[in-house]
Design a protein around this motif. Structure first.
Motif, PDB file in Angstrom:
ATOM      1  N   TYR A   1       0.814  -1.217   0.000  1.00 25.13           N
ATOM      2  CA  TYR A   1       0.000   0.000   0.000  1.00 25.13           C
ATOM      3  C   TYR A   1       0.853   1.276   0.000  1.00 25.13           C
ATOM      4  N   GLY A   2       2.141   1.114  -0.290  1.00 24.62           N
ATOM      5  CA  GLY A   2       3.026   2.268  -0.349  1.00 24.62           C
ATOM      6  C   GLY A   2       3.215   2.942   0.992  1.00 24.62           C
ATOM      7  N   LEU A   3       3.146   2.162   2.064  1.00 19.84           N
ATOM      8  CA  LEU A   3       3.231   2.691   3.423  1.00 19.84           C
ATOM      9  C   LEU A   3       4.525   2.265   4.095  1.00 19.84           C
ATOM     10  N   THR A   4       4.902   2.993   5.130  1.00 22.52           N
ATOM     11  CA  THR A   4       6.051   2.640   5.941  1.00 22.52           C
ATOM     12  C   THR A   4       5.599   2.436   7.388  1.00 22.52           C
ATOM     13  N   ARG A   5       6.518   2.002   8.232  1.00 27.39           N
ATOM     14  CA  ARG A   5       6.206   1.808   9.662  1.00 27.39           C
ATOM     15  C   ARG A   5       5.616   3.072  10.278  1.00 27.39           C
ATOM     16  N   ALA A   6       6.115   4.232   9.883  1.00 28.34           N
ATOM     17  CA  ALA A   6       5.659   5.488  10.473  1.00 28.34           C
ATOM     18  C   ALA A   6       4.217   5.829  10.117  1.00 28.34           C
ATOM     19  N   ASP A   7       3.658   5.146   9.127  1.00 27.06           N
ATOM     20  CA  ASP A   7       2.289   5.428   8.688  1.00 27.06           C
ATOM     21  C   ASP A   7       1.232   4.689   9.496  1.00 27.06           C
ATOM     22  N   VAL A   8       1.644   3.766  10.346  1.00 29.96           N
ATOM     23  CA  VAL A   8       0.672   3.001  11.127  1.00 29.96           C
ATOM     24  C   VAL A   8       0.910   3.180  12.620  1.00 29.96           C
ATOM     25  N   PHE A   9      -0.160   3.006  13.380  1.00 31.06           N
ATOM     26  CA  PHE A   9      -0.135   3.187  14.834  1.00 31.06           C
ATOM     27  C   PHE A   9      -0.454   1.846  15.477  1.00 31.06           C
ATOM     28  N   ILE A  10       0.511   1.290  16.182  1.00 36.81           N
ATOM     29  CA  ILE A  10       0.386  -0.052  16.753  1.00 36.81           C
ATOM     30  C   ILE A  10       0.247   0.024  18.276  1.00 36.81           C
ATOM     31  N   THR A  11      -0.810  -0.603  18.765  1.00 33.91           N
ATOM     32  CA  THR A  11      -1.050  -0.705  20.209  1.00 33.91           C
ATOM     33  C   THR A  11      -0.929  -2.161  20.640  1.00 33.91           C
ATOM     34  N   SER A  12      -0.302  -2.401  21.781  1.00 33.55           N
ATOM     35  CA  SER A  12      -0.348  -3.720  22.398  1.00 33.55           C
ATOM     36  C   SER A  12      -0.445  -3.551  23.910  1.00 33.55           C
ATOM     37  N   LYS A  13      -0.561  -4.675  24.608  1.00 32.35           N
ATOM     38  CA  LYS A  13      -0.860  -4.596  26.036  1.00 32.35           C
ATOM     39  C   LYS A  13      -0.102  -5.665  26.822  1.00 32.35           C
ATOM     40  N   LEU A  14       0.235  -5.288  28.044  1.00 29.23           N
ATOM     41  CA  LEU A  14       0.928  -6.176  28.972  1.00 29.23           C
ATOM     42  C   LEU A  14      -0.025  -7.245  29.495  1.00 29.23           C
ATOM     43  N   GLY A  15       0.371  -8.495  29.399  1.00 30.03           N
ATOM     44  CA  GLY A  15      -0.461  -9.581  29.910  1.00 30.03           C
ATOM     45  C   GLY A  15      -0.560  -9.545  31.429  1.00 30.03           C
TER      46      GLY A  15
END
Length: 288
Positions: free
Chosen positions: A70-84
């Motif tokens: 999609y012509g995107l880089t890492r900086a173009d997406v927002f990733i959330t995760s969580k501590l178990g």
């Protein structure tokens, strides 16, 4: 990343998309790949995972393969995760670093303490506050190192939030909780507004039950939208970000079409009047 009309400013100074793809119960590399592919195609730029979802590695691999498409880089997406919850307390640093490793990223945009309690300990266990504090300290350290660009919490009650705000060095950027017309969480929303903390919703559709509510259906018919779109719009129109989960490309597309219409004040009030304190998920209020 996203236009200002479809994003919210975190207290870190970063814009976060109001719409993200929820990854809860998205299992297996094929389903994760399909969902992420469909979401990116429809303009989604945020993805919400967690250690307990068991799909951090699959999400990381899907992004590596699909961003170039999609012509995107890492900086173009927002990733959330969580501590178990099993890593709450002394294991928090290792838990967060494991999430980073599983995602195969240099940094995570937003990392949350998933639950105010500790797996294997009773909700009334007096060690819970100390464990939360220890976890937060670990997240603050990783935030200072740039490995976690923003840190926050999930499923915290007003009491948990006040405890954290009074004792933290880095104020949480976000609180993620169950939020929909039957659970308006007025006290938590007001507290977050007071302290500049983003308020984020999960279970916006009431696990599919709210799309059959007569009021929701009537409002949807009046504005020629689907019940799901109305429920998501009700939240984002209040500045609340949403994380609808689906692996179905048509549903993913439907859930994305919430920024080109507006609910009337009357419709907003009718939906909010459904508030009865009903939860479709777990209740954290018993966790000391």
């Amino acid at each position: 990343m996203s236009s200002n009309t479809s994003s919210v400013l975190l207290n870190t100074g970063v814009q976060m998309p109001l719409l993200g793809l929820g990854m809860y119960k998205l299992c297996g590399s094929e389903d994760v790949f399909q969902a992420v592919d469909a979401a990116l195609a429809e303009g989604y730029r945020a993805f919400d995972s967690a250690a307990v979802y068991g799909n951090e590695a699959d999400l990381g691999q899907a992004l590596k393969k699909l961003l170039p498409k999609y012509g995107l880089t890492r900086a173009d997406v927002f990733i959330t995760s969580k501590l178990g919850p099993k890593d709450q307390g002394v294991k928090a640093m290792d838990g967060a670093l494991h999430s980073l490793s599983q995602l195969d990223l240099d940094y995570i945009d937003l990392y949350l303490i998933h639950w105010p309690g500790t797996q294997g300990q009773d909700v009334a266990d007096q060690r819970n506050p100390g464990n939360r504090a220890q976890s937060w300290s670990a997240l603050e350290e990783l935030h200072a190192q740039g490995k976690l660009k923003a840190i926050g919490v999930s499923n915290y009650t007003p009491a948990h939030m006040r405890e954290l705000i009074q004792n933290c060095n880095v104020r949480p950027a976000l609180l993620q909780v169950e939020f929909h017309p039957q659970l308006c969480q007025a006290e938590l929303k007001a507290l977050c507004k007071e302290f500049g903390i983003c308020f984020q919703a999960y279970t916006s559709l009431g696990r599919g039950k709210l799309v059959t509510d007569p009021v929701v259906i009537e409002v949807a018919k009046n504005c020629n939208r689907t019940p799901a779109q109305v429920l998501l719009r009700w939240a984002v129109q209040q500045g609340v970000s949403v994380l609808p989960k689906s692996v179905n490309p048509d549903r993913i597309k439907e859930n994305a079409a919430i920024f080109d219409f507006t609910l009337t004040d009357e419709d907003m009030d009718r939906l909010s009047a459904l508030d009865c304190g009903h939860r479709y998920c777990w209740d954290p209020s018993q966790v000391v």
